[in-house]
Scaffold this active site. Structure first.
Site, PDB file in Angstrom:
ATOM      1  N   PHE A 156       0.862  -1.191   0.000  1.00 46.24           N
ATOM      2  CA  PHE A 156       0.000   0.000   0.000  1.00 46.24           C
ATOM      3  C   PHE A 156       0.890   1.230   0.000  1.00 46.24           C
ATOM      4  O   PHE A 156       1.729   1.406   0.882  1.00 46.24           O
ATOM      5  CB  PHE A 156      -0.927   0.044   1.219  1.00 46.24           C
ATOM      6  CG  PHE A 156      -1.854   1.224   1.151  1.00 46.24           C
ATOM      7  CD1 PHE A 156      -3.035   1.167   0.423  1.00 46.24           C
ATOM      8  CD2 PHE A 156      -1.530   2.422   1.784  1.00 46.24           C
ATOM      9  CE1 PHE A 156      -3.871   2.277   0.323  1.00 46.24           C
ATOM     10  CE2 PHE A 156      -2.366   3.532   1.691  1.00 46.24           C
ATOM     11  CZ  PHE A 156      -3.540   3.458   0.959  1.00 46.24           C
ATOM     12  N   ASP A 241       9.353   3.081   1.858  1.00 47.66           N
ATOM     13  CA  ASP A 241       8.137   3.799   2.239  1.00 47.66           C
ATOM     14  C   ASP A 241       7.883   3.560   3.725  1.00 47.66           C
ATOM     15  O   ASP A 241       7.339   2.534   4.120  1.00 47.66           O
ATOM     16  CB  ASP A 241       6.952   3.325   1.395  1.00 47.66           C
ATOM     17  CG  ASP A 241       5.673   4.092   1.730  1.00 47.66           C
ATOM     18  OD1 ASP A 241       5.652   4.804   2.763  1.00 47.66           O
ATOM     19  OD2 ASP A 241       4.692   3.975   0.972  1.00 47.66           O
ATOM     20  N   LYS A 270       2.222  10.576   7.537  1.00 45.82           N
ATOM     21  CA  LYS A 270       1.381  10.260   8.694  1.00 45.82           C
ATOM     22  C   LYS A 270       1.859  10.954   9.984  1.00 45.82           C
ATOM     23  O   LYS A 270       1.535  12.101  10.203  1.00 45.82           O
ATOM     24  CB  LYS A 270       1.241   8.744   8.847  1.00 45.82           C
ATOM     25  CG  LYS A 270       0.382   8.147   7.724  1.00 45.82           C
ATOM     26  CD  LYS A 270      -0.162   6.769   8.015  1.00 45.82           C
ATOM     27  CE  LYS A 270      -1.216   6.375   6.993  1.00 45.82           C
ATOM     28  NZ  LYS A 270      -0.757   5.519   5.907  1.00 45.82           N
TER      29      LYS A 270
HETATM   30  C1  LIG Z   1      -0.952   5.684   4.473  1.00 41.17           C
HETATM   31  C2  LIG Z   1       0.155   5.295   3.594  1.00 41.17           C
HETATM   32  C3  LIG Z   1       0.453   6.023   2.432  1.00 41.17           C
HETATM   33  C4  LIG Z   1      -0.434   7.132   1.915  1.00 41.17           C
HETATM   34  O1  LIG Z   1      -0.557   8.195   2.803  1.00 41.17           O
HETATM   35  P1  LIG Z   1      -1.744   9.260   2.613  1.00 41.17           P
HETATM   36  O2  LIG Z   1      -1.392  10.366   3.568  1.00 41.17           O
HETATM   37  O3  LIG Z   1      -3.022   8.577   2.973  1.00 41.17           O
HETATM   38  O4  LIG Z   1      -1.723   9.703   1.198  1.00 41.17           O
HETATM   39  C5  LIG Z   1       1.576   5.666   1.703  1.00 41.17           C
HETATM   40  N1  LIG Z   1       2.349   4.641   2.100  1.00 41.17           N
HETATM   41  C6  LIG Z   1       2.096   3.908   3.198  1.00 41.17           C
HETATM   42  C7  LIG Z   1       3.007   2.801   3.585  1.00 41.17           C
HETATM   43  C8  LIG Z   1       0.980   4.201   3.985  1.00 41.17           C
HETATM   44  O5  LIG Z   1       0.702   3.461   5.050  1.00 41.17           O
END
Ligand SMILES: *Cc1c(COP(=O)(O)O)cnc(C)c1O
Length: 419
Positions: A156, A241, A270
């Site tokens: 994700f 990420d 986040k």
């Molecule tokens: C939540 C998340 C995103 C996307 O973040 P948003 O602020 O919702 O756009 C990208 N990568 C990972 C691993 C995430 O958990």
């Protein structure tokens, strides 16, 4: 600790008039791109939230890690208040007196040289991909428009067109084509498959160090080190990420580093916004981020003084270290308690730090049903907010400020919900 008595708990069968009124407004006027639990939150403090009926819940989701420091952490709200009274937005047409210090302090925390400030996690991912492609053409010498990025199945990384282009989740992709080309998907945790997918045109490997949305999937020991070795050998950037895994969730600033590995590019989001506002960043050394020249990328809100002031306070909380130590200690207690649930309503538990995936025995219910029971708090001492992911899994990610008593209360509620 406030407990939620059965008589107050109500539950979905009698959700409460205020909750129902809000549900109607959302049903009619808020796009239906989410299926929330029947809880409408009106206040929050630390690890607790209060709903519009006045019921209190322990927050075991913490905004998918956006609320790592809990609701309204005093150091973070104080930083935001101070900045609200000075200046909040300048655009990048000018400098602002928070941007330089924020980038310097975040770069130092991560151990890299430069920061590209953005807003949401998806933007950090998009920006990281753009940087990797540009680096591929300018530095690696890949022929124009040929760059490829290797990604993992079940990953994700957000919701933009390019990011869902390489998603393996049919819900995330369906109906959104045509898709952005240039991605190769390999199974997560499989180093030989990753090695086989690399071509001379591969500019980057993009991976979560632990797959969050997939159900808190921890890769096999040694995998991230092999990813590092493959990237180095093939002159591809390792882009990690850490939007959800990073900034304390695992008890470390970076989950990648905790595995003894250093990526070339870190994507953060986040928790970087302290649960107050969207703040994200691409963090890398100058030989990578330096490929961006004026006019080639940007964001009106990225690096705004309010975001930077909050981000600086987040960095300060992490740098101090005691919260990370607390997270590791609380994580031990959480996982010890969760392991006891295997065979008692759970088929498997996974995770590290204050992050866990609990696979629910299908004979007991779905992940969603368990989350509904947890929220209702019926027969348990306390209502607990958590969120299912991928059907049978309940994902737990309480705020790092949670106490041992609160973790034990959450575990007791989970034990009851799994009966
Ligand atoms: C939540 C998340 C995103 C996307 O973040 P948003 O602020 O919702 O756009 C990208 N990568 C990972 C691993 C995430 O958990």
């Amino acid at each position: 600790m406030t407990v939620l008595a059965d008589s107050q708990a109500g539950g979905a069968q009698a959700a409460g008039a205020r909750t129902a009124a809000h549900a109607r407004l959302m049903a009619e006027h808020s796009a239906h791109n989410y299926h929330p639990l029947p809880v409408v939150i009106a206040g929050g403090q630390g690890a607790w939230v209060t709903d519009v009926e006045g019921r209190r819940y322990l927050d075991f989701l913490a905004g998918y890690s956006a609320l790592n420091f809990g609701h309204r952490h005093p150091a973070l709200t104080a930083a935001a208040h101070r900045q609200l009274d000075r200046v909040t937005l300048t655009s990048r047409a000018f400098g602002n007196d928070q941007l330089g210090p924020f980038c310097t302090e975040l770069a130092a925390l991560v151990g890299k040289q430069m920061v590209l400030p953005m807003n949401t996690g998806a933007e950090a991912v998009e920006s990281g991909l753009k940087v990797a492609r540009k680096w591929g053409y300018d530095v690696k010498g890949v022929p124009a428009d040929r760059a490829r990025v290797v990604v993992a199945a079940e990953a994700f990384h957000g919701r933009t067109i390019s990011v869902v282009s390489f998603s393996t989740d049919p819900e995330a992709r369906g109906g959104f084509g045509p898709f952005t080309p240039g991605f190769d998907v390999v199974p997560y945790g499989d180093a030989p498959a990753l090695r086989a997918a690399i071509t001379p045109e591969t500019v980057a490997v993009l991976l979560e160090p632990i797959q969050g949305e997939a159900g808190v999937i921890v890769p096999p020991a040694g995998y991230l080190a092999e990813v590092r070795e493959i990237c180095t050998a093939s002159n591809a950037l390792y882009v990690s990420d850490e939007v959800q895994a990073g900034l304390g969730r695992t008890g470390h600033v970076l989950a990648t580093r905790a595995a003894g590995v250093d990526a070339d590019v870190y994507l953060l989001g986040k928790a970087l916004g302290g649960g107050i506002m969207p703040v994200s960043a691409v963090v890398a050394d100058a030989d990578v981020l330096g490929v961006l020249k004026p006019g080639q990328h940007g964001s009106t809100f990225g690096g705004n003084p309010l975001a930077c002031a909050v981000g600086r306070a987040v960095v300060e909380l992490l740098e101090e270290g005691s919260l990370l130590e607390h997270t590791r200690a609380m994580g031990e207690i959480l996982h010890e308690g969760l392991r006891e649930l295997v065979g008692h309503g759970a088929t498997a538990v996974r995770g590290t730090g204050l992050w866990a995936g609990v696979d629910v025995d299908p004979a007991i219910g779905t992940g969603r049903e368990i989350c509904e029971r947890l929220a209702r708090g019926v027969d348990a001492a306390v209502g607990v907010l958590a969120k299912d992911t991928h059907g049978p899994t309940v994902r737990l990610s309480p705020p790092l400020v949670i106490t041992e008593a609160e973790i034990r209360a959450g575990l007791a509620a989970l034990r009851t919900a799994l009966r």
